[in-house]
Write a protein that holds these residues in place. Sequence first.
Motif, short mmCIF file in Angstrom:
data_model
loop_
_atom_site.label_atom_id
_atom_site.label_comp_id
_atom_site.label_asym_id
_atom_site.label_seq_id
_atom_site.Cartn_x
_atom_site.Cartn_y
_atom_site.Cartn_z
N UNK A 170 0.83 -1.21 0.00
CA UNK A 170 0.00 0.00 0.00
C UNK A 170 0.86 1.26 0.00
N UNK A 171 1.93 1.24 0.78
CA UNK A 171 2.80 2.42 0.85
C UNK A 171 3.47 2.66 -0.51
N UNK A 172 3.99 1.58 -1.11
CA UNK A 172 4.63 1.72 -2.42
C UNK A 172 3.65 2.26 -3.45
N UNK A 173 2.43 1.77 -3.42
CA UNK A 173 1.41 2.26 -4.36
C UNK A 173 1.13 3.73 -4.14
N UNK A 174 1.02 4.15 -2.87
CA UNK A 174 0.75 5.55 -2.56
C UNK A 174 1.90 6.45 -2.97
N UNK A 175 3.11 5.90 -2.99
CA UNK A 175 4.28 6.68 -3.40
C UNK A 175 4.53 6.62 -4.90
N UNK A 176 3.67 5.93 -5.63
CA UNK A 176 3.83 5.83 -7.07
C UNK A 176 4.85 4.80 -7.51
N UNK A 177 5.29 3.94 -6.62
CA UNK A 177 6.27 2.89 -6.95
C UNK A 177 5.51 1.61 -7.32
N UNK A 178 4.88 1.66 -8.49
CA UNK A 178 3.96 0.59 -8.87
C UNK A 178 4.67 -0.74 -9.03
N UNK A 179 5.85 -0.75 -9.66
CA UNK A 179 6.57 -2.01 -9.84
C UNK A 179 6.96 -2.61 -8.49
N UNK A 180 7.39 -1.76 -7.56
CA UNK A 180 7.73 -2.24 -6.22
C UNK A 180 6.49 -2.81 -5.54
N UNK A 181 5.38 -2.13 -5.70
CA UNK A 181 4.14 -2.58 -5.07
C UNK A 181 3.76 -3.97 -5.57
N UNK A 182 3.86 -4.18 -6.87
CA UNK A 182 3.51 -5.48 -7.44
C UNK A 182 4.46 -6.58 -6.94
N UNK A 183 5.76 -6.26 -6.87
CA UNK A 183 6.73 -7.24 -6.38
C UNK A 183 6.48 -7.58 -4.92
N UNK A 184 6.15 -6.58 -4.13
CA UNK A 184 5.85 -6.81 -2.71
C UNK A 184 4.61 -7.66 -2.54
N UNK A 185 3.59 -7.38 -3.35
CA UNK A 185 2.36 -8.17 -3.28
C UNK A 185 2.62 -9.62 -3.69
N UNK A 186 3.46 -9.82 -4.71
CA UNK A 186 3.79 -11.18 -5.15
C UNK A 186 4.50 -11.95 -4.04
N UNK A 187 5.46 -11.29 -3.39
CA UNK A 187 6.19 -11.97 -2.31
C UNK A 187 5.27 -12.25 -1.13
N UNK A 188 4.40 -11.30 -0.83
CA UNK A 188 3.45 -11.50 0.27
C UNK A 188 2.55 -12.71 -0.01
N UNK A 189 2.07 -12.82 -1.24
CA UNK A 189 1.20 -13.94 -1.60
C UNK A 189 1.94 -15.26 -1.50
N UNK A 190 3.19 -15.29 -1.97
CA UNK A 190 3.96 -16.52 -1.93
C UNK A 190 4.22 -16.96 -0.49
N UNK A 191 4.59 -16.01 0.36
CA UNK A 191 4.86 -16.34 1.76
C UNK A 191 3.59 -16.78 2.47
N UNK A 192 2.52 -16.02 2.28
CA UNK A 192 1.26 -16.37 2.94
C UNK A 192 0.77 -17.74 2.49
N UNK A 193 0.91 -18.03 1.21
CA UNK A 193 0.50 -19.33 0.71
C UNK A 193 1.33 -20.46 1.28
N UNK A 194 2.63 -20.21 1.46
CA UNK A 194 3.53 -21.26 1.95
C UNK A 194 3.25 -21.63 3.40
N UNK A 195 2.66 -20.72 4.16
CA UNK A 195 2.43 -21.02 5.58
C UNK A 195 0.94 -21.06 5.93
N UNK A 196 0.09 -21.07 4.91
CA UNK A 196 -1.35 -21.24 5.15
C UNK A 196 -2.04 -20.05 5.77
N UNK A 197 -1.47 -18.86 5.58
CA UNK A 197 -2.06 -17.64 6.17
C UNK A 197 -3.15 -17.12 5.23
N UNK A 198 -4.32 -17.72 5.30
CA UNK A 198 -5.39 -17.41 4.36
C UNK A 198 -5.91 -15.99 4.49
N UNK A 199 -5.96 -15.48 5.71
CA UNK A 199 -6.44 -14.10 5.89
C UNK A 199 -5.48 -13.10 5.25
#
Length: 211
Positions: A170-199
């Motif tokens: 969210x912070x990266x998006x608000x700062x206009x760092x769209x590529x960073x935001x997408x990369x952060x979201x991808x990593x967050x999804x991968x990590x959350x998926x690996x440990x079953x953090x569905x929320x």
Amino acid sequence: MDERVRLAGELYERAIFVGYEGGLAQADRELDAAEAELMLARGKVLHGQSMATRGEDPRELALFERALELYRSVGDERGQGEAFFWIGCFHQVIRNDNDAAVEALTLSRVLATKTGDNLTLSYALRHLGIAEHKAGHLDEARALLEESTRLRRELNLLPGVAANLVGLTYIASAQGRVDDARALADEAAALAGSCGARKVLDQVTEARSGL
């Protein structure tokens, strides 16, 4: 049985049957320490219930404040740091009162740093970052969340890392760092998926919708 409760019982018996000087006072301190942890645990359960129902249980804050009082009485600064965090979290998450939250969270940060409690420190930094984000201080928010994330990586707290990465998205998006935001979201999804953090995965989906 909690070890401190068991010890308090032994100290009582020694005081009554043997005449151990100071035994009852020590037993009282052991019980205060055990009660502090119980109050903190009960408060955390109520916090989770309040988040689920989006309501407020007035017992929650009272439990955290009682835990703080007890930790102070036994001189446990690490426990005080954790209690201050939960007091701050209550004000921020349940009451949406960032001013009250920041005061408690700052005290938590100081005590957690002093006692080497990096887990509590990671939580205090995260929620201080949330407060800065809400105040529109994006650079400060980013720095706090990045430091919290570093600590959580060291602790191998993967769901916590993923949750922080959502905030950084969210912070990266608000700062206009769209590529960073997408990369952060991808990593967050991968990590959350690996440990079953569905929320957290749900949070990633919501964050991605705004990119």
